[in-house]
Scaffold this motif. Structure first.
Motif, PDB file in Angstrom:
ATOM      1  N   LEU A 177       6.812   5.133  11.351  1.00 23.85           N
ATOM      2  CA  LEU A 177       5.638   5.944  11.661  1.00 23.85           C
ATOM      3  C   LEU A 177       4.364   5.126  11.614  1.00 23.85           C
ATOM      4  O   LEU A 177       3.471   5.264  12.474  1.00 23.85           O
ATOM      5  N   GLU A 178       4.254   4.249  10.605  1.00 22.89           N
ATOM      6  CA  GLU A 178       3.082   3.383  10.522  1.00 22.89           C
ATOM      7  C   GLU A 178       2.997   2.448  11.725  1.00 22.89           C
ATOM      8  O   GLU A 178       1.910   2.192  12.271  1.00 22.89           O
ATOM      9  N   LYS A 179       4.161   1.947  12.145  1.00 23.00           N
ATOM     10  CA  LYS A 179       4.183   1.048  13.309  1.00 23.00           C
ATOM     11  C   LYS A 179       3.758   1.785  14.570  1.00 23.00           C
ATOM     12  O   LYS A 179       2.987   1.258  15.393  1.00 23.00           O
ATOM     13  N   VAL A 180       4.246   3.027  14.745  1.00 23.59           N
ATOM     14  CA  VAL A 180       3.871   3.817  15.923  1.00 23.59           C
ATOM     15  C   VAL A 180       2.380   4.127  15.907  1.00 23.59           C
ATOM     16  O   VAL A 180       1.688   4.052  16.935  1.00 23.59           O
TER      17      VAL A 180
ATOM     18  N   GLU B 266      -2.932   3.169  18.040  1.00 22.68           N
ATOM     19  CA  GLU B 266      -4.346   2.815  17.828  1.00 22.68           C
ATOM     20  C   GLU B 266      -4.740   1.613  18.676  1.00 22.68           C
ATOM     21  O   GLU B 266      -5.836   1.601  19.292  1.00 22.68           O
ATOM     22  N   GLU B 267      -3.892   0.594  18.769  1.00 23.40           N
ATOM     23  CA  GLU B 267      -4.184  -0.573  19.607  1.00 23.40           C
ATOM     24  C   GLU B 267      -4.272  -0.185  21.070  1.00 23.40           C
ATOM     25  O   GLU B 267      -5.153  -0.669  21.805  1.00 23.40           O
ATOM     26  N   ARG B 268      -3.395   0.710  21.492  1.00 23.16           N
ATOM     27  CA  ARG B 268      -3.440   1.145  22.897  1.00 23.16           C
ATOM     28  C   ARG B 268      -4.725   1.895  23.188  1.00 23.16           C
ATOM     29  O   ARG B 268      -5.373   1.690  24.227  1.00 23.16           O
TER      30      ARG B 268
ATOM     31  N   ASN C  84      -7.596   1.594  21.608  1.00 29.03           N
ATOM     32  CA  ASN C  84      -8.708   0.645  21.581  1.00 29.03           C
ATOM     33  C   ASN C  84      -8.767  -0.160  22.867  1.00 29.03           C
ATOM     34  O   ASN C  84      -9.845  -0.404  23.436  1.00 29.03           O
ATOM     35  N   LYS C  85      -7.598  -0.605  23.332  1.00 30.39           N
ATOM     36  CA  LYS C  85      -7.544  -1.381  24.583  1.00 30.39           C
ATOM     37  C   LYS C  85      -8.023  -0.538  25.764  1.00 30.39           C
ATOM     38  O   LYS C  85      -8.775  -1.020  26.632  1.00 30.39           O
ATOM     39  N   LYS C  86      -7.626   0.716  25.762  1.00 30.75           N
ATOM     40  CA  LYS C  86      -8.050   1.609  26.846  1.00 30.75           C
ATOM     41  C   LYS C  86      -9.548   1.847  26.797  1.00 30.75           C
ATOM     42  O   LYS C  86     -10.232   1.884  27.843  1.00 30.75           O
ATOM     43  N   ALA C  87     -10.078   1.979  25.567  1.00 29.64           N
ATOM     44  CA  ALA C  87     -11.520   2.211  25.435  1.00 29.64           C
ATOM     45  C   ALA C  87     -12.318   0.988  25.902  1.00 29.64           C
ATOM     46  O   ALA C  87     -13.359   1.106  26.553  1.00 29.64           O
ATOM     47  N   ARG C  88     -11.821  -0.227  25.568  1.00 36.90           N
ATOM     48  CA  ARG C  88     -12.506  -1.441  26.004  1.00 36.90           C
ATOM     49  C   ARG C  88     -12.494  -1.577  27.528  1.00 36.90           C
ATOM     50  O   ARG C  88     -13.503  -1.949  28.144  1.00 36.90           O
TER      51      ARG C  88
END
Length: 354
Positions: A330-333, A338-340, A342-346
């Motif tokens: 769950l932590e990994k997901v 969260e990384e996805r 952030n990448k989408k927001a950038r």
């Protein structure tokens, strides 16, 4: 004997302990015991306080309900348990004048009115009920007679115990000598076995009653087996003398076999069962780890208490391991999500600048 209630306060009948009933109505103790154990008149009912779970100290006594003549005692207005609880409450109530809003107080006053056929539970009526004997104050109950436990054990000294032990040993020895004198000798038993064996076929030996009786005598005489010789036909020769042995298995079957060096005391069936039990025990030892593993298919009913305890520990460890693995995934997901994001927001912010 005509016994009937004539109380003005309780016209439907009264509850009282057996001692009061015997004193007021002149009932003999033998008659009361007869009523308690057998049939009694229709207007009389005997009940034990312990049977109806009456409160202390009423549960230690036997009670009797006496109704007017011609009225069945089974139509009592309140039960013995309610009557005893009511008596205990009004016995412990110091001030009966104050009408409280307590539910227990109201319920006991309703029971008093029901028991006395409508009389109000005033201090005067309650005192009158205690005086007339239709209610029994808890402090005026007689002291119950303790039940007889039995005759006390006789105290014996060490010398007397040693003397009795020596006498018992002497008597047992005499009995054994008498038994050995009455039992037939091993030579005579051997002759009987040989004669009986020659009369039977091989298939009838195991269940022969006469041989079973001989086996019982052998057990009394502490003889494990009887050895004898007989003649048997062989392929190489016409007849050969063979050493035979007669014994009785623990299951009760008679055995007559050729004597061997490693002679078994069990019949073929018991020997097969013993061999099967040894194989099962060996298989359990070989698969001891698999039997107590968390994913074992062996039913818990087939496990010993120690194995069940180990199985439960392994299951708890496996459950904790899976829970930790689930949290880690769950932590990994969440991290990947969260990384996805952030990448989408950038990427969206760069497109907006352009």
């Amino acid at each position: 004997m005509n016994v009937a209630s004539n109380s003005s306060l309780c016209p439907k009948g009264v509850w009282m302990i057996e001692e009061d009933a015997m004193g007021r109505h002149g009932i003999k103790e033998s008659v009361m015991k007869l009523w308690r154990n057998q049939a009694c008149p229709a207007n009389i009912l005997t009940v034990s306080g312990g049977r109806v779970k009456a409160p202390m100290p009423y549960e230690k006594f036997h009670f009797v309900f006496i109704a007017p003549e011609g009225i069945s005692a089974s139509l009592y207005p309140i039960t013995l348990r309610d009557w005893s609880r009511m008596c205990q409450y009004f016995s412990n109530t110091v001030n009966t004048v104050i009408q409280t809003d307590d539910k227990a107080d109201k319920s006991f006053r309703v029971l008093f009115e029901k028991y006395t056929n409508g009389a109000e539970a005033t201090p005067a009526n309650i005192a009158k009920a205690f005086d007339e004997g239709v209610m029994k104050h808890s402090s005026k109950l007689p002291v119950p007679v303790p039940k007889r436990v039995g005759r006390p054990k006789k105290t014996t000294t060490t010398n007397s115990n040693n003397k009795k032990s020596a006498e018992n040993q002497k008597q047992n020895k005499m009995k054994e000598e008498t038994v050995y004198d009455l039992l037939p000798s091993e030579e005579r038993l051997t002759n009987v076995v040989v004669n009986r064996y020659n009369q039977l076929e091989e298939k009838d030996v195991a269940r022969d009653k006469d041989l079973s009786k001989i086996g019982a005598l052998m057990k009394l005489a502490e003889i494990d087996c009887i050895k004898f010789k007989t003649t048997r036909s062989r392929k190489s020769a016409a007849k050969v003398d063979v050493n035979m042995i007669f014994a009785v298995c623990k299951c009760g079957h008679n055995r007559v076999n050729e004597a061997r060096k490693n002679q078994s005391t069990l019949c073929n069936k018991c020997r097969n069962n013993q061999s099967r039990a040894k194989k099962i025990e060996q298989r359990r030892r070989d698969n001891a780890v698999m039997r107590v593993s968390a994913d074992s298919k062996v039913p818990i009913s087939k496990l010993s208490p120690e194995e069940v305890s180990i199985r439960m520990q392994n299951m708890n460890k496996e459950r904790q391991r899976k829970e930790q693995e689930r949290k880690r995934l769950l932590e990994k997901v969440e991290k990947l999500t969260e990384e996805r994001d952030n990448k989408k927001a950038r990427s969206e912010s760069e497109e907006f600048k352009l």
